[in-house]
Design an enzyme around this catalytic site. Structure first.
Site, PDB file in Angstrom:
ATOM      1  N   ALA A 318      50.079  71.584  63.660  1.00 12.83           N
ATOM      2  CA  ALA A 318      49.426  71.160  64.896  1.00 12.83           C
ATOM      3  C   ALA A 318      50.453  70.598  65.862  1.00 12.83           C
ATOM      4  CB  ALA A 318      48.360  70.114  64.586  1.00 12.83           C
ATOM      5  N   PRO A 319      50.293  70.871  67.157  1.00 15.60           N
ATOM      6  CA  PRO A 319      51.222  70.316  68.143  1.00 15.60           C
ATOM      7  C   PRO A 319      51.128  68.805  68.204  1.00 15.60           C
ATOM      8  CG  PRO A 319      49.337  71.336  69.234  1.00 15.60           C
ATOM      9  CD  PRO A 319      49.231  71.683  67.785  1.00 15.60           C
ATOM     10  N   THR A 321      53.431  64.816  67.851  1.00 15.75           N
ATOM     11  CA  THR A 321      54.380  64.087  67.010  1.00 15.75           C
ATOM     12  C   THR A 321      53.874  64.044  65.573  1.00 15.75           C
ATOM     13  OG1 THR A 321      54.886  62.683  68.918  1.00 15.75           O
ATOM     14  CG2 THR A 321      55.618  61.911  66.754  1.00 15.75           C
ATOM     15  N   ASP A 374      34.559  61.908  64.525  1.00 19.21           N
ATOM     16  CA  ASP A 374      33.942  62.093  63.213  1.00 19.21           C
ATOM     17  C   ASP A 374      34.796  63.063  62.395  1.00 19.21           C
ATOM     18  OD1 ASP A 374      32.117  61.833  61.177  1.00 19.21           O
ATOM     19  OD2 ASP A 374      30.644  63.207  62.034  1.00 19.21           O
TER      20      ASP A 374
END
Length: 582
Positions: A318-319, A321, A374
């Site tokens: 995932a993009p 940090t 959630d």
């Protein structure tokens, strides 16, 4: 296997499910009295109790089956159990929930392994949700027309949805609604006696509000609406506003909010109607929103696996940090991220794997205040190996090898959470700064501060408040989503940084003052905004009070005294005028 064993197990599961549904409804139906009594803590207690109920019943039924059957791992037994169970639930009007409950029992006994459609309900036998026109929709909603005019309709509506305490000022509420309708709808619609209004029988309760939900049919169109009802805490209720914009309606049903307490007899019909109001919401999200979060998980899984079969893109890191506790990956064509606990945490993180799980369970049970995403928890989730990029597989084997089994054809992830994908706030701010979009930066920083304050009002301290731990939704709202350092606000000790006794102390590598585990120094939050003067200016202007320990201590006092702060799922500017209030 004895011929009667399969029937016995099926009956035990169905009895457990029936008991669960009975208790679920009993808990839900208490919400109305709590709302009328303005007992907000009781409503929050009901929400947590209802979430806990499912696992308690599943564990109880699992123990019953283990005590009654010598070998619960017999595949032939479970093939028979499923066949018997199908015959028992075929006449139920909540069959899809009963299938999911069966799956939960099966998975609890098999450790979420040996997942096959022969032994459990991977594919639901209830099929797609039935069309509304084929159902007795009178069980779902009341129908009104404008034959007698708009004012008589509104008067009747408020009479039909009255509470045990009176309307604070019914005439004023009708007047406010009239003004809203005349501004929002064309005059010919308001005057057309062919216009039909459908309003769900059940009122939706959550936190300090009740919601009347329905839609208006006119000129081959359907417009959803929500009427939030508030308690003045002096023995009266009032219509706070009206929401008819689809985005506003969607936000009320957001994945960042606590589940509604709403009485539902026939879930599939109810969800079909809700989906017709908010088609942008998935079936899974809607089941979640009304408290059937296990059914939401089942619907998500089926939808996601269907998506996998119909697409070819690969899972990738995932993009954003990289986290110190979680590794996160995503599928570009699907709006969800998958979060796995790393094998080893950065030295700065004083938490265990079980501690991380406990944090996520805290969020599930707590009021999310519209500011926490959630999640759904999965165990032994099997995904096609060919859909994983080499870079992602390398990352998983390096940082989370104990949680991942990589086979020839599949990757089995032993434990993960799914969560709605958002744009990380740090990335969003960088993009807006690069575009010199100062207005977008201003709004995002304002949203960030409001998010932190609203979480605090709900007795939540985010812990690590770096921008990378917050996301921006498609509605532009800022939401917290990294829970490994989350804690209750009342557990924190907010302090000012002591003045150094001499200059050398301030230059030392270590603090010149003692720091306990729960000590928080709000002055250090300036590190968030040190990167850019425009961000620092906006933050100090909008939410500089967050840098003052006194603000946090005052909020702690309010929370400790049992105060439940008003948190509206709509802008305060939308609220109706209450002058005069009585």
């Amino acid at each position: 296997m004895k011929p009667c064993d399969a029937e016995l197990v099926a009956l035990l599961i169905l009895d457990g499910f029936t008991d669960y549904r009975k208790q679920f409804k009993a808990i839900t139906r208490q919400a109305k009295a709590c709302f009328e009594a303005a007992d907000w803590q009781a409503i929050q207690g009901l929400s947590a109790e209802r979430i806990d109920l499912y696992e308690l019943v599943v564990k109880h039924v699992g123990k019953q089956i283990s005590a009654a059957i010598s070998d619960v791992s017999d595949h032939a037994l479970w093939a028979g159990v499923k066949a018997c169970y199908i015959s028992l639930i075929v006449i139920r009007d909540d069959a899809e929930l009963s299938e999911t409950f069966y799956n939960s029992i099966y998975c609890s006994l098999f450790g979420h392994r040996q997942i096959t459609d022969q032994l459990m309900f991977i594919r639901s036998r209830t099929g797609a949700l039935p069309q509304l026109d084929a159902l007795n929709t009178g069980q779902i909603y009341r129908r009104y027309t404008l034959k007698n005019g708009l004012v008589p309709f509104l008067s009747q509506l408020l009479d039909d949805y009255q509470f045990s305490i009176p309307w604070e000022n019914k005439r004023r509420d009708i007047r406010n609604l009239l003004r809203y309708i005349r501004v929002s709808f064309a005059a010919d619609v308001v005057a057309d006696d062919k216009t039909v209004i459908e309003v769900i029988h059940s009122v939706f309760y959550r936190n300090k509000a009740a919601y009347i939900v329905g839609r208006v049919h006119f000129d081959h169109q359907a417009v959803p609406f929500i009427l939030p009802v508030l308690n003045n805490e002096r023995g009266g209720v009032f219509i706070d506003t009206a929401l008819t914009d689809e985005n506003d309606v969607s936000i009320v049903f957001s994945f960042t909010r606590a589940y509604f307490l709403v009485d539902v007899d026939i879930p599939a019909e109810f969800i079909r109607f809700l989906h017709s109001l908010i088609p942008m919401k998935s079936i899974a999200e809607l089941y979640n929103s009304i408290g059937f979060y296990k059914q939401g998980k089942a619907e998500f899984y089926r939808s996601f696996m269907a998506h996998i079969e119909q697409t070819s893109d690969q899972f990738e890191i995932a993009p954003g940090t990289k986290g110190m506790v979680m590794t996160v990956f995503t599928l570009p064509s699907y709006p969800v991220v998958f979060k796995i606990i790393k094998d080893r945490f950065a030295s700065a993180k004083q938490i265990t794997r079980e501690g991380v799980k406990a944090k996520y369970q805290l969020v599930k049970r707590h009021d999310r205040a519209g500011r926490m995403a959630d999640t759904q928890e999965f165990v032994n989730l099997s995904l096609p190996r060919k859909r994983f990029s080499d870079t992602l597989l390398s990352e998983l084997t390096q940082v989370a090898a104990s949680s991942v089994d990589i086979g020839v054809d599949e990757v089995v992830i032993k434990h993960l959470w799914t969560e709605r994908r958002m744009i990380p706030l740090n990335i969003y701010l960088d993009e807006m700064l690069h575009q010199d979009n100062e207005q977008a930066v201003f709004l995002a920083i304002n949203e960030f501060g409001k998010c932190v304050k609203e979480l605090a009002a709900a007795n939540i301290f985010a812990g690590d408040m770096l921008f990378k731990n917050f996301g921006v939704t498609r509605h532009g709202r800022v939401v917290f989503y990294d829970y490994d350092e989350i804690c209750y606000l009342t557990e924190c000790n907010f302090r000012s940084i002591p003045e150094p006794l001499y200059p050398e102390q301030e230059l030392a590598a270590e603090p010149w003052y003692s720091v306990s585990a729960n000590d928080i120094f709000p002055e250090e939050f300036t590190l968030l905004t040190a990167c850019d003067r425009r961000i620092r200016k906006d933050f100090n202007q909008l939410h500089g009070d967050l840098l003052d320990p006194e603000w946090w201590v005052n909020m702690q006092i309010q929370v400790s005294q049992g105060a439940i702060i008003d948190l509206f799922p709509y802008r305060k500017l939308r609220r109706f005028d209450r002058d005069p209030p009585v």
